[in-house]
Design an enzyme around this catalytic site. Structure first.
Site, PDB file in Angstrom:
ATOM      1  N   ARG A 178       4.462  -6.114  -6.213  1.00 49.96           N
ATOM      2  CA  ARG A 178       3.350  -5.167  -6.338  1.00 49.96           C
ATOM      3  C   ARG A 178       2.515  -5.210  -5.070  1.00 49.96           C
ATOM      4  O   ARG A 178       2.181  -6.286  -4.566  1.00 49.96           O
ATOM      5  CB  ARG A 178       2.445  -5.489  -7.535  1.00 49.96           C
ATOM      6  CG  ARG A 178       1.188  -4.590  -7.569  1.00 49.96           C
ATOM      7  CD  ARG A 178       0.420  -4.676  -8.869  1.00 49.96           C
ATOM      8  NE  ARG A 178      -0.803  -3.881  -8.840  1.00 49.96           N
ATOM      9  CZ  ARG A 178      -0.867  -2.557  -8.945  1.00 49.96           C
ATOM     10  NH1 ARG A 178       0.246  -1.863  -9.094  1.00 49.96           N
ATOM     11  NH2 ARG A 178      -2.023  -1.913  -8.904  1.00 49.96           N
ATOM     12  N   GLU A 190      -7.516  -3.738  -3.112  1.00 46.07           N
ATOM     13  CA  GLU A 190      -8.689  -4.452  -3.625  1.00 46.07           C
ATOM     14  C   GLU A 190      -9.577  -3.585  -4.514  1.00 46.07           C
ATOM     15  O   GLU A 190      -9.857  -2.429  -4.216  1.00 46.07           O
ATOM     16  CB  GLU A 190      -9.505  -4.941  -2.432  1.00 46.07           C
ATOM     17  CG  GLU A 190     -10.823  -5.607  -2.781  1.00 46.07           C
ATOM     18  CD  GLU A 190     -11.628  -5.940  -1.538  1.00 46.07           C
ATOM     19  OE1 GLU A 190     -12.389  -6.914  -1.577  1.00 46.07           O
ATOM     20  OE2 GLU A 190     -11.486  -5.226  -0.531  1.00 46.07           O
ATOM     21  N   ASP A 236      -9.236   9.952  -1.022  1.00 50.01           N
ATOM     22  CA  ASP A 236      -8.678   8.607  -0.811  1.00 50.01           C
ATOM     23  C   ASP A 236      -8.548   8.386   0.692  1.00 50.01           C
ATOM     24  O   ASP A 236      -8.062   9.264   1.411  1.00 50.01           O
ATOM     25  CB  ASP A 236      -7.291   8.528  -1.477  1.00 50.01           C
ATOM     26  CG  ASP A 236      -6.780   7.107  -1.644  1.00 50.01           C
ATOM     27  OD1 ASP A 236      -6.976   6.291  -0.723  1.00 50.01           O
ATOM     28  OD2 ASP A 236      -6.176   6.821  -2.688  1.00 50.01           O
ATOM     29  N   ARG A 294      -7.168   5.307   1.863  1.00 55.43           N
ATOM     30  CA  ARG A 294      -6.311   4.139   2.065  1.00 55.43           C
ATOM     31  C   ARG A 294      -5.148   4.451   3.003  1.00 55.43           C
ATOM     32  O   ARG A 294      -4.696   3.587   3.745  1.00 55.43           O
ATOM     33  CB  ARG A 294      -5.777   3.636   0.721  1.00 55.43           C
ATOM     34  CG  ARG A 294      -6.815   2.919  -0.093  1.00 55.43           C
ATOM     35  CD  ARG A 294      -6.278   2.576  -1.466  1.00 55.43           C
ATOM     36  NE  ARG A 294      -6.035   3.776  -2.266  1.00 55.43           N
ATOM     37  CZ  ARG A 294      -5.580   3.747  -3.520  1.00 55.43           C
ATOM     38  NH1 ARG A 294      -5.302   2.592  -4.084  1.00 55.43           N
ATOM     39  NH2 ARG A 294      -5.407   4.867  -4.200  1.00 55.43           N
TER      40      ARG A 294
END
Length: 438
Positions: free
Chosen positions: A263, A267, A350, A352
């Site tokens: 996985r 965070e 988002d 990320r």
């Protein structure tokens, strides 16, 4: 073409220092507007990214008293570099301190693997970052301030959910992977970001010059070398690191015939640490850890990669503002407007951007993930797109989703999250998710 002009050294009047303030070591009367002296020229040890030997590639030198030695933009320790500066300002850390790396070598060896060589598979970390103390021992003994960007050690992790899994007989201690006190034995590694800017720009489909300029401007001009030193291609960004936890033999990660359960987890402090029930982060993380332990006990190997990207890399303040906006909007929280509320506050759903994420798998030599414990389409696409085979995707069990997190799950499934059934309301929601501001 990146501009190669230099800032000159200027004398700047400094405010008077209070009489009771601690002395600042090596305080000077001027400030250099770039950390490289005007007479520095090309670094003494330029980095040859993609070289197959660590000495040929060269060490990462980001923090040193000798400016000529530096061969990167930025400093070590990512966001923690500011605390180093504070320690110096407070007089508790000497500017000339060099780390004593005696007995700090990795507890387990990693690589080298084919993906380490060349400049395609790894552009956001230094694959030789864990062996600095051994490979460059001579340079360190000569006083050059070299520091590892990767550290590998062993530990035990103890989670109440694993103890519950033992009580419910989903797991059974074996004395090797899982101990009688419900703690699991792991090899773990901390990995600091090391960006090779030409490769990072290519991943994001932009020019290196544009990437450098935006990084310079959006950090308030913190790193002028980004635009003044096009000859320096490596950047140590002030962002969080990654930590990996391996259940089983770390060398088995690179063996495609050993069943790998993995996985990649971004965070979420509120859920991961404090158990906030508005999202599925901690339940999914602990579910993955349980699957990793079970897989290792069955002769395979388990891997958790933990990335510091709080609140989809938007930050915790933004995340909490979005929580308020979701709860207070007309009609209350809803899957239809889940991403819209984030866009209203942050301007984007988002941040990320998983383009750099597969690098950590390539560092570990992984070419095949048998069981990916993730429903994220963004992560899956990035992993598969980097050339890693994924056999099976494991969703979070329905009974592990907190009631307050149902809105999140419905929204994500409609936006493309993997689910075997497609989700009961996913089709109804498609077309209403992520359409931008209304």
């Amino acid at each position: 073409m990146v501009l190669s002009w230099r800032f000159e050294t200027l004398r700047i009047a400094m405010p008077d220092t209070p009489h009771d303030a601690p002395p600042v070591p090596h305080k000077s009367t001027h400030i250099r507007l770039t950390s490289h002296p005007s007479v520095g020229g090309t670094p003494v040890r330029p980095i040859q990214w993609g070289a197959s030997e660590p000495r040929e590639r060269g060490p990462i030198i980001g923090t040193t008293t000798n400016k000529r030695d530096r061969n990167v933009v930025g400093t070590h320790s990512g966001s923690y570099g500011i605390y180093r500066a504070l320690a110096m300002a407070a007089g508790t850390l000497g500017k000339a301190h060099k780390a004593d790396l005696t007995n700090t070598s990795p507890t387990d060896s990693v690589g080298p693997y084919p993906a380490w060589y060349g400049n395609e598979k790894i552009v956001s970390l230094d694959p030789f970052g864990a062996v600095v103390a051994d490979v460059f021992r001579d340079e360190i003994e000569k006083g050059i301030d070299l520091r590892p960007t990767i550290a590998v050690t062993t530990a035990r992790v103890h989670l109440p959910e694993i103890k519950t899994a033992i009580v419910l007989q989903r797991l059974k201690p074996d004395g090797k992977i899982l101990l009688d006190d419900a703690s699991a034995v792991v090899t773990k590694a901390a990995v600091e970001p090391v960006w090779w800017l030409p490769g990072v720009a290519k991943r994001f489909g932009c020019s290196e010059a544009d990437l450098r300029r935006v990084l310079f401007e959006e950090t308030g001009g913190m790193y002028p070398e980004l635009v003044t030193r096009s000859d320096i291609e490596v950047f140590l960004p002030p962002i969080g690191s990654q930590t990996i936890y391996v259940f089983g033999d770390i060398r088995d990660l690179a063996n495609p015939n050993v069943k790998l359960t993995a996985r990649i987890h971004d965070e979420c402090n509120g859920s991961d640490v404090f158990g906030s029930d508005i999202c599925t982060c901690r339940p999914y993380l602990t579910h993955a850890i349980e699957e990793c332990i079970r897989g290792a006990q069955e002769g395979g190997v388990g891997l958790i990669v933990y990335c510091r990207k709080e609140g989809r890399a938007l930050g915790e303040v933004t995340k909490f503002l979005v929580y308020n906006a979701r709860k207070r909007q007309q009609g209350g929280d809803s899957a239809e407007k889940y991403f819209l509320r984030t866009e209203c506050v942050a301007g984007v759903q988002d941040m990320r951007f998983q383009e750099l994420m597969p690098d950590i798998f390539h560092w570990l030599g992984i070419t095949r993930i048998h069981r990916l414990v993730s429903m994220s389409n963004m992560k899956y696409d990035a992993i598969v797109g980097s050339g890693i085979q994924v056999d099976e995707r494991i969703p979070i069990p329905d009974d592990m989703i907190p009631a307050d997190a149902q809105v999140e799950m419905q929204a994500k499934m409609a936006a493309g999250y993997f689910t075997p059934s497609g989700g009961p309301d996913a089709q109804k929601l498609k077309g209403t998710i992520g359409r931008g501001l209304e």
